[in-house]
Design an enzyme around this catalytic site. Sequence first.
Site, short mmCIF file in Angstrom:
data_model
loop_
_atom_site.label_atom_id
_atom_site.label_comp_id
_atom_site.label_asym_id
_atom_site.label_seq_id
_atom_site.Cartn_x
_atom_site.Cartn_y
_atom_site.Cartn_z
N LYS A 125 0.88 -1.38 0.07
CA LYS A 125 -0.34 -0.21 0.05
C LYS A 125 0.97 1.61 0.43
CE LYS A 125 -1.45 1.64 3.63
NZ LYS A 125 -1.58 2.90 4.70
N ASN A 126 1.77 1.37 0.95
CA ASN A 126 2.76 2.77 1.00
C ASN A 126 3.27 2.76 -0.08
OD1 ASN A 126 1.03 2.80 3.39
ND2 ASN A 126 2.41 2.64 5.07
N ARG B 171 -4.54 10.95 4.24
CA ARG B 171 -3.16 11.71 3.92
C ARG B 171 -1.75 11.45 3.46
NH1 ARG B 171 0.88 14.32 8.05
NH2 ARG B 171 2.58 14.43 7.74
N CYS C 51 -4.71 12.75 12.38
CA CYS C 51 -5.54 11.45 12.05
C CYS C 51 -5.16 10.58 13.57
CB CYS C 51 -4.55 10.70 11.53
SG CYS C 51 -4.00 9.94 11.48
N ARG D 13 0.98 14.50 12.98
CA ARG D 13 1.45 14.03 11.34
C ARG D 13 1.23 15.55 10.55
NH1 ARG D 13 -1.09 9.07 9.46
NH2 ARG D 13 0.98 9.40 8.08
N ASP E 249 4.46 0.60 11.73
CA ASP E 249 3.00 0.39 11.80
C ASP E 249 3.23 -1.55 11.70
OD1 ASP E 249 3.70 1.40 8.22
OD2 ASP E 249 2.91 2.27 9.95
N ILE F 245 7.93 7.29 16.95
CA ILE F 245 7.29 7.39 15.57
C ILE F 245 6.16 8.58 15.79
CG2 ILE F 245 6.96 7.35 13.32
CD1 ILE F 245 9.95 6.51 14.10
N ARG G 139 -8.34 -0.46 4.11
CA ARG G 139 -7.37 0.79 4.04
C ARG G 139 -6.28 -0.32 3.22
NH1 ARG G 139 -6.87 5.88 7.55
NH2 ARG G 139 -5.90 6.58 5.05
#
Length: 423
Positions: free
Chosen positions: A22-23, A94, A118, A123, A309, A331, A401
């Site tokens: 996804k990223n 985002r 979020c 962020r 993550d 983070i 998502r």
Amino acid sequence: MDSIVVRGGKSLSGKIEIAGAKNAALTLMPATLLSDEPLTLTNTPRLSDIKTMTLLLESLGAEISSLQDGKVQTMSCHGTINTTADYDIVRKMRASNLVLGPLLAREGHAIVSLPGGCAIGARPMDIHTDGLAKMGAEIDLKDGYLHAKANGGTLKGAVIDFPFASVGATENIMMAATLAKGTTVINNAAREPEIVDLADCLRKMGAQIDGDGTSSITIQGVDRLHGATHPVVTDRIELGTYMLAPVIAGGEVECLGGRMSLVASFAEKLDQAGVLVEETTTGLKVKLKGDRPKAVDVTTEPFPGFPTDLQAQMMAMLCFADGTSVLEEKIFENRFMHAPELVRMGAEIDVQGGTATVTGVEKMKGAPVMATDLRASVSLILAGLKAEGETQVNRVYHLDRGYEDVAGKLGGVGADIERVPGS
Ligand code: EPZ
């Protein structure tokens, strides 16, 4: 709203296909703005975030067609480009802010809504905007929108020192720099595999980039970029998530497409916890050596450190571990929202600021729980694989998502899990 119901106690066996990242896809897609020729991505994950990025790029003037049920996306921006990214799309995700650099590089101006905070944190975008300002962009915040303009219509190369190895800022600046006049150096750049994947794709489009994957990236601007075809790299976060499934539920699972290089620091922690990870020619085979994982301490860091993550998913495993583990989230400022939900299932977790102390328990009990963000949602499902009785995870739109068909993938290796349509 749909929910997912898991009934614990089934051990797992079989293979799970890991999808494209996804990223990576969310930064590769905006790269299409850098050329008027088509960019085709293969191995694209089928996720709602990808649909949101598709809507955003189409609102900017991209023509996007997809094949193989969305796994192949061909995008082209050869017409006029609308340079305003609207709040009603950007607020949903985002990563929409990743159109800022490409729009500035291509058109010399852009109006992009600030994504807003979020669940996991404020962020901000200061590292992005400070970097672009060094490249000659003038950026003002008006009514929640960033109004950016490149002086003289074109960005200029610059040496940019990041205060923090921001993934998104590295991606925005790298894309912007491909068409800038002169050379850009990003120091303290993010080193994630998704950064390297983006650089690989940009090089196929004719960009001149060196050093990606290290903390110093050099980009020599060129006049134009051409089209390309690029496979999205395997999703290391989905990979790590499903590696934990057999560790928690018992049994053995092979994650197809997994490579140790994508999850080295995570696999090291699993090894310390008594988990066997074997790299095969087709993926990563995972099983627990004993009957309970050992407690381990975890601190999240930029790559190649332990990924933030995977922190929530690791916590789900540590809830069952033999001993006490300390997790430090370095983070994001608010990424323990899964903890109170796990406590409702019988976990023993004490959260103090950015530190969570988990005392492993032998048994947890299924319960109705609430998903709050993408990775927290999946950690509750992982815990439900082992908890006695039924766990119902609500608001699974968070899951959609970032995960293709969790119920299908875990059900396919023997979990008692189903997706229940919302009322
Ligand atoms: C990317 O977000 C990922 N998202 C996130 O994954 C991931 O958690 C994060 O990198 C860290 O690895 C995508 O790639 C789409 P950052 P990004 O900029 O780029 C602060 C998921 O679950 N910061 O590295 O937004 C920021 O507030 C998602 O898939 C600034 O202060 O992350 C955060 O505390 C969640 N100013 C930290 O840095 C800035 O200008 C890391 O942010 C930018 C960031």
